[in-house]
Design a protein around this motif. Structure first.
Motif, PDB file in Angstrom:
ATOM      1  N   ARG A  26      62.537  17.705   8.545  1.00  0.00           N
ATOM      2  CA  ARG A  26      61.385  16.863   8.177  1.00  0.00           C
ATOM      3  C   ARG A  26      61.854  15.511   7.660  1.00  0.00           C
ATOM      4  N   ALA A  27      62.918  15.496   6.846  1.00  0.00           N
ATOM      5  CA  ALA A  27      63.447  14.236   6.319  1.00  0.00           C
ATOM      6  C   ALA A  27      63.981  13.366   7.457  1.00  0.00           C
ATOM      7  N   ALA A  28      64.667  13.979   8.410  1.00  0.00           N
ATOM      8  CA  ALA A  28      65.199  13.222   9.553  1.00  0.00           C
ATOM      9  C   ALA A  28      64.063  12.639  10.384  1.00  0.00           C
ATOM     10  N   LEU A  29      63.030  13.427  10.610  1.00  0.00           N
ATOM     11  CA  LEU A  29      61.902  12.944  11.416  1.00  0.00           C
ATOM     12  C   LEU A  29      61.095  11.882  10.682  1.00  0.00           C
ATOM     13  N   ALA A  30      61.036  11.969   9.358  1.00  0.00           N
ATOM     14  CA  ALA A  30      60.317  10.953   8.577  1.00  0.00           C
ATOM     15  C   ALA A  30      60.959   9.589   8.779  1.00  0.00           C
ATOM     16  N   VAL A  31      62.278   9.563   8.882  1.00  0.00           N
ATOM     17  CA  VAL A  31      62.983   8.308   9.154  1.00  0.00           C
ATOM     18  C   VAL A  31      62.533   7.761  10.511  1.00  0.00           C
ATOM     19  N   ALA A  32      62.264   8.665  11.457  1.00  0.00           N
ATOM     20  CA  ALA A  32      61.781   8.255  12.780  1.00  0.00           C
ATOM     21  C   ALA A  32      60.272   8.009  12.758  1.00  0.00           C
ATOM     22  N   GLY A  33      59.629   8.238  11.608  1.00  0.00           N
ATOM     23  CA  GLY A  33      58.206   7.974  11.458  1.00  0.00           C
ATOM     24  C   GLY A  33      57.293   9.043  12.032  1.00  0.00           C
ATOM     25  N   LEU A  34      57.776  10.279  12.122  1.00  0.00           N
ATOM     26  CA  LEU A  34      56.980  11.340  12.729  1.00  0.00           C
ATOM     27  C   LEU A  34      56.968  12.609  11.884  1.00  0.00           C
ATOM     28  N   HIS A  35      55.895  13.376  12.045  1.00  0.00           N
ATOM     29  CA  HIS A  35      55.803  14.700  11.453  1.00  0.00           C
ATOM     30  C   HIS A  35      56.398  15.699  12.448  1.00  0.00           C
TER      31      HIS A  35
END
Length: 147
Positions: A26-35
Motif C-alpha cells: 500500500r505504501a509503495a502504491l501510494a507513492v504511485a498515487g493509487l490504491h
C-alpha cells in the motif's frame, strides 16, 4: 497443555506477515498515487480490453464494488468503458494511455517493494512460496465442498 506459540500457528503467521506485506505494498502504491484495488484492476486490464462482467469474475468482486473502482479509474483518466457493439447491454473496459503510464509506475513501485520483502529468498524459493500460497484454501465454498 500450553497454547501454541504464534510462530507455530501458520494461520496467525500468514495473517501477521500478510498485514505487514500489505502495508508495504500500500505504501509503495501510494507513492504511485493509487490504491491497491485500483492498481489490481489496472493490472487485470493490462493484457487487453475485457467485459466488465468478466473483470468482476476474474477479480472475485461484487459487480457494484467493481463499478465504484471503475468510476474512480475512469474519472482519473486511467481506463474507459464503452458499450460492446455486439451486445449493447455489455460494457467493455480498457486501459487508456494514462493508465498504461500508471501501470509502469505500479510495476516499478511493487517491484521495489517485492525486492525488499523477498530479497532474501532465491528465485526457486519465491516460486515455491507462490506454489504453496496457490494451494492455501481461502474460498469458504471450496472448503465446505472438500476441495
Amino acid at each position: 497443555m500450553a497454547p501454541a506459540h504464534p510462530d507455530d500457528r501458520l494461520g496467525f503467521l500468514l495473517s501477521f506477515r500478510g498485514e505487514l506485506t500489505g502495508a508495504r505494498i500500500r505504501a509503495a502504491l501510494a507513492v504511485a498515487g493509487l490504491h491497491p484495488r485500483n492498481a489490481m484492476t489496472l493490472m487485470q486490464l493490462a493484457p487487453g480490453a475485457v467485459s466488465q462482467r468478466d473483470l468482476a469474475v476474474a477479480m472475485d468482486l461484487d459487480p457494484s464494488q467493481l463499478v465504484a473502482i471503475l468510476n474512480e479509474l475512469e474519472s482519473s483518466g486511467l481506463c474507459r468503458r464503452r458499450r460492446d457493439p455486439a451486445d449493447r447491454r455489455r460494457h467493455i473496459v480498457e486501459v487508456t494511455a494514462a493508465g498504461r503510464e500508471a501501470l509502469g509506475r505500479i510495476d516499478e513501485a511493487v517491484g521495489a517493494a517485492e525486492r525488499e520483502l523477498f530479497g532474501h529468498l532465491t528465485e526457486a524459493e519465491q516460486a515455491q512460496l507462490r506454489s504453496l500460497l496457490d494451494r492455501v484454501v481461502v474460498d469458504s465454498a471450496a472448503h465446505e465442498c472438500g476441495e
